[in-house]
Design an enzyme around this catalytic site. Structure first.
Site, short mmCIF file in Angstrom:
data_model
loop_
_atom_site.label_atom_id
_atom_site.label_comp_id
_atom_site.label_asym_id
_atom_site.label_seq_id
_atom_site.Cartn_x
_atom_site.Cartn_y
_atom_site.Cartn_z
N GLY A 153 -20.01 7.53 -11.42
CA GLY A 153 -18.53 7.44 -11.70
C GLY A 153 -17.69 6.50 -12.30
O GLY A 153 -18.41 5.98 -13.29
N ARG A 154 -16.49 6.32 -11.98
CA ARG A 154 -15.61 5.49 -12.84
C ARG A 154 -16.15 3.79 -13.01
O ARG A 154 -16.13 3.46 -14.08
CB ARG A 154 -14.09 5.46 -12.28
CG ARG A 154 -13.61 6.99 -12.32
CD ARG A 154 -12.18 6.70 -11.81
NE ARG A 154 -11.94 6.41 -10.60
CZ ARG A 154 -11.86 7.21 -9.64
NH1 ARG A 154 -11.95 8.74 -9.85
NH2 ARG A 154 -11.75 6.88 -8.32
N ILE A 155 -16.52 3.33 -11.84
CA ILE A 155 -16.84 1.90 -11.79
C ILE A 155 -18.30 1.86 -12.51
O ILE A 155 -18.60 0.86 -13.32
CB ILE A 155 -17.07 1.40 -10.41
CG1 ILE A 155 -15.60 1.41 -9.78
CG2 ILE A 155 -17.70 -0.05 -10.55
CD1 ILE A 155 -15.68 0.91 -8.43
N THR A 234 -22.18 -3.13 -4.67
CA THR A 234 -20.80 -3.41 -4.40
C THR A 234 -20.05 -2.21 -3.92
O THR A 234 -18.82 -2.20 -4.12
CB THR A 234 -20.31 -4.12 -5.76
OG1 THR A 234 -20.49 -3.07 -6.91
CG2 THR A 234 -20.93 -5.20 -6.02
N ARG A 236 -20.82 0.49 -0.77
CA ARG A 236 -20.83 0.19 0.80
C ARG A 236 -22.22 0.26 1.27
O ARG A 236 -23.40 0.65 0.95
CB ARG A 236 -20.39 1.80 1.15
CG ARG A 236 -19.08 1.85 0.90
CD ARG A 236 -17.89 1.03 1.72
NE ARG A 236 -16.57 1.36 1.46
CZ ARG A 236 -15.82 0.77 0.57
NH1 ARG A 236 -16.26 0.09 -0.41
NH2 ARG A 236 -14.43 1.15 0.34
N GLU A 265 -17.87 -5.56 8.91
CA GLU A 265 -16.89 -6.32 8.29
C GLU A 265 -15.72 -6.69 9.11
O GLU A 265 -15.22 -5.68 9.64
CB GLU A 265 -16.53 -5.88 6.88
CG GLU A 265 -17.82 -5.71 5.81
CD GLU A 265 -17.45 -5.28 4.51
OE1 GLU A 265 -16.08 -5.18 4.30
OE2 GLU A 265 -18.30 -5.05 3.86
N HIS A 285 -17.22 -9.22 0.32
CA HIS A 285 -16.40 -7.98 0.00
C HIS A 285 -15.17 -8.47 -0.97
O HIS A 285 -14.08 -8.15 -0.54
CB HIS A 285 -15.93 -7.12 1.25
CG HIS A 285 -15.79 -5.58 0.65
ND1 HIS A 285 -15.83 -4.68 1.68
CD2 HIS A 285 -15.46 -5.18 -0.52
CE1 HIS A 285 -15.46 -3.67 1.14
NE2 HIS A 285 -15.31 -3.88 -0.01
#
Length: 331
Positions: A153-155, A234, A236, A265, A285
């Protein structure tokens, strides 16, 4: 209009330029994290709008039913922490921009920071120096190594750019559709999931969490990794099978992990098994937590509020609510 903003740990939002967008409204900002419904019901009793920072607070039906004034929840990105069915039933609009086409460069940068820190043993070297020691070991060069991106994807695209600048080979494993996209873009795709985990020197996870991706990285996958390899997450924590990462790190395959996300979290239990592992690098996070990313995100979140007030709600994830007789309209 009463707007409540939850979980702004460092009171950052009021310092952003985009905060001026809410100048005509009463805004209350909470800097601690609370999940107790009784406390939240008291805090939000007079709120017309609630702004959420990512997935820090769960908003479920028992809480929503105690907030008769609440009309809009505005946030950004995915929303598994919000009971959208209950919102629809109660007439509450949920607006959440999915920021199409815009990668979170902050998260991509943190991913790369974790890769460098883990492979060069930077935290350990710093600790050694501060303890009056000198070098504590020898790190690993990234040039010529293989980076495996699980997800395309984008990241992942942004992380791939950084990796190529460091002279790494980049290849991908993902859904069939995403693998096809990678091939069309000229990106190498692993021949199989087993080869992907077995041959990568660094595996970085870049997928959204859906029912289909929950536990998608199994204990068997991790067991295929090299003893000197690194797993980075980074995205989930539940992408990895429960308990699998702790067991894998204890077994030495992979040899290291670097994570920014956790099952629960905020993680404040220092006795958590993950935090006790010497071959784990962990951050709380902070992948998206930069001033620039906050400005981008909250400009969108506040614009959703203003558009809703104008009678033209945008990025509505529960559109059925707009036709509901229970809809709580702006005053």
């Amino acid at each position: 209009m009463k707007i409540s903003i939850l979980d702004d740990y460092f009171d950052t939002i009021r310092t952003l330029p985009c905060f001026a967008m809410l100048a005509r409204h009463e805004v209350e900002i909470w800097n601690d994290h609370v999940q107790d419904d009784d406390v939240l019901a008291t805090r939000l009793a007079a709120s017309d709008v609630v702004v959420l920072i990512r997935e820090r607070t769960k908003i479920r039906a028992p809480l929503l039913e105690r907030l008769p004034r609440l009309k809009l929840i505005s946030q950004r990105s995915v929303y598994p922490h919000i009971d959208t069915e209950a919102c629809t039933r109660l007439g509450i609009v949920v607006s959440s921009s999915q920021h199409p086409g815009t990668p979170c460069y902050a998260a991509a940068e943190l991913t790369w920071a974790l890769v460098l820190a883990a492979m060069r043993q930077i935290p350990q070297q710093v600790a050694s120096l501060k303890a009056g020691q000198w070098q504590m070991g020898v790190g690993t060069t990234l040039r010529g190594k293989t980076l495996g991106l699980y997800g395309w994807g984008r990241i992942a695209h942004a992380v791939a750019e950084y990796a190529r600048a460091f002279g790494m080979r980049v290849w991908v494993w993902a859904s069939e559709k995403s693998r096809a996209v990678a091939r069309e873009e000229g990106v190498e795709v692993a021949p199989s999931k087993e080869a992907f985990f077995a041959e990568s020197d660094v595996v970085s996870l870049h997928m959204r969490l859906y029912p289909a991706t929950r536990g998608i990285v199994t204990a068997a996958d991790l067991a295929h990794m090299k003893p000197g390899a690194l797993l980075v997450n980074t995205s989930r924590a539940p992408l990895v099978e429960p308990g699998a990462l702790v067991a894998a790190l204890r077994a030495g395959r992979p040899g290291m992990a670097a994570v920014d996300v956790f099952e629960h979290e905020p993680l404040t239990d220092t006795a958590d098994p993950l935090l006790s592992l010497p071959n784990l690098l962990a951050t709380p996070h902070v992948g998206y937590a930069t001033r620039e990313e906050y400005e981008l995100q909250f400009a969108e979140i506040f614009d959703q509020i203003l558009q809703w007030l104008a009678g033209t709600p945008i990025n509505v994830v529960n559109p059925a609510v707009l036709a509901s007789p229970a809809l709580r309209r702006a005053a």
